[in-house]
Design an enzyme around this catalytic site. Structure first.
Site, PDB file in Angstrom:
ATOM      1  N   ASP A   1       0.832  -1.206   0.000  1.00 15.80           N
ATOM      2  CA  ASP A   1       0.000   0.000   0.000  1.00 15.80           C
ATOM      3  C   ASP A   1       0.867   1.258   0.000  1.00 15.80           C
ATOM      4  OD1 ASP A   1      -2.287   1.486   0.042  1.00 15.80           O
ATOM      5  OD2 ASP A   1      -2.866   0.976   2.089  1.00 15.80           O
TER       6      ASP A   1
ATOM      7  N   HIS B   1       2.644   3.251  -8.876  1.00 16.92           N
ATOM      8  CA  HIS B   1       2.482   1.809  -9.125  1.00 16.92           C
ATOM      9  C   HIS B   1       3.712   1.266  -9.871  1.00 16.92           C
ATOM     10  CE1 HIS B   1      -1.459   1.994  -7.514  1.00 16.92           C
ATOM     11  NE2 HIS B   1      -2.011   2.625  -8.522  1.00 16.92           N
TER      12      HIS B   1
ATOM     13  N   LEU C   1      11.517 -20.036  -4.127  1.00 19.48           N
ATOM     14  CA  LEU C   1      10.404 -19.203  -3.654  1.00 19.48           C
ATOM     15  C   LEU C   1       9.207 -19.279  -4.598  1.00 19.48           C
ATOM     16  CD1 LEU C   1       9.466 -16.693  -1.787  1.00 19.48           C
ATOM     17  CD2 LEU C   1      10.236 -15.316  -3.712  1.00 19.48           C
TER      18      LEU C   1
END
Ligand code: FPP
Length: 264
Positions: A38, A55, A149
């Site tokens: 956020d 973004h 991962l």
């Protein structure tokens, strides 16, 4: 001379981070870290830039945090990239957000493959634009055999919708006579969620000072430790990630028991 000075300036924090990584790795590492990324809009506003610039910078943070998560031996990193509620945003912003997986993966897929990262997605895939679907699908295919991962993008994801879908699926199994009402338990519900194949998150991080879950992994986060930071997502870096993991390692996770407390 300047070059020498600059080299010196970057060498010091790198060494400090390497040491911190080694210490963190010598203690229990959260298997699954989930992040609500956020603050991109505020990061851009502070710089008089359009929200989409935030973004875009946030996308670069995804790369950095994926790298350190992999280095730390975290098994799953789930990133909340687009919620089912984010469709309420201006069209220009939605279009930009939908293009980010394509840009991210066309730029960084070779590096993800090399780092043994496996790309996955949770969320409603069908509603995504074709180019977004294509980028995600290609990355999932290219990394399917990797076992490092798991980089799990929550894209067009909403936890309540996920639970509703799970309940519908279970109801139809009962209607077919495949199972009975008595078979419903926590594990059956968990195994009908999009995260059925993943361990539950041990640690949730939310950036930008907001302290809420925003319809993110409501079932799965039941026993997670929460870490909130005021740092805006584009500024979240390896140091911030290490801070969160170190904080996690100090927590006493009791899962509802009184383990370690001799006073009955
Ligand atoms: C919330 O910040 C952030 C989002 C809705 C988008 C998050 C997406 C990224 C960080 C990039 C994802 C990258 C890939 C590769 C999919 P906000 O815009 O609500 O921030 P604000 O609260 O400051 O306005």
């Amino acid at each position: 001379m300047l070059e020498k000075l600059l080299r010196k300036k970057t060498a010091v924090p790198d060494a400090a981070i390497t040491t911190r990584i080694a210490v963190v790795k010598s203690k229990p590492i959260p298997a699954h870290v989930a992040i609500i990324m956020d603050g991109n809009g505020r990061w851009a506003k502070q710089r008089n830039l359009p929200r989409i610039a935030g973004h875009h910078e946030g996308m670069k943070t995804v790369r950095k945090i994926t790298r350190i998560a992999n280095e730390l031996g975290i098994k799953v990193l789930t990133l909340y990239a687009f919620s089912t509620e984010n469709w309420k945003r201006p069209k220009l912003e939605i279009d930009f957000l939908m293009k980010l997986p394509g840009e991210f993966l066309s730029t960084y897929l070779p590096e993800l493959v090399e780092q043994n990262v496996k790309v996955e997605m949770i969320g409603n895939f069908d509603m995504l634009p074709d180019h977004t679907k294509h980028a995600i699908q290609q990355a999932m295919i290219a990394t399917a055999d990797n076992d490092g991962l798991t980089l799990n993008f929550a894209m067009n994801y909403g936890s309540r919708l996920e639970i509703v879908e799970s309940v519908k699926e279970i109801a139809s199994l009962i209607a077919e006579g495949a199972i009975s009402v008595e078979d419903i338990d926590e594990s059956l519900i968990g195994s009908n969620l999009m995260t059925a194949h993943l361990p539950e998150p041990d640690l949730l991080i939310r950036t930008s000072g907001e302290v809420r879950l925003s319809n993110f992994m409501l079932w799965q986060l039941a026993y997670a430790e929460f870490s909130f930071t005021d740092v805006l997502w584009p500024d979240f870096d390896a140091t911030c990630m290490l801070n969160a993991i170190e904080e996690f390692q100090l927590r006493n996770r009791r899962f509802g028991s009184v383990e370690g407390d001799g006073n009955v």
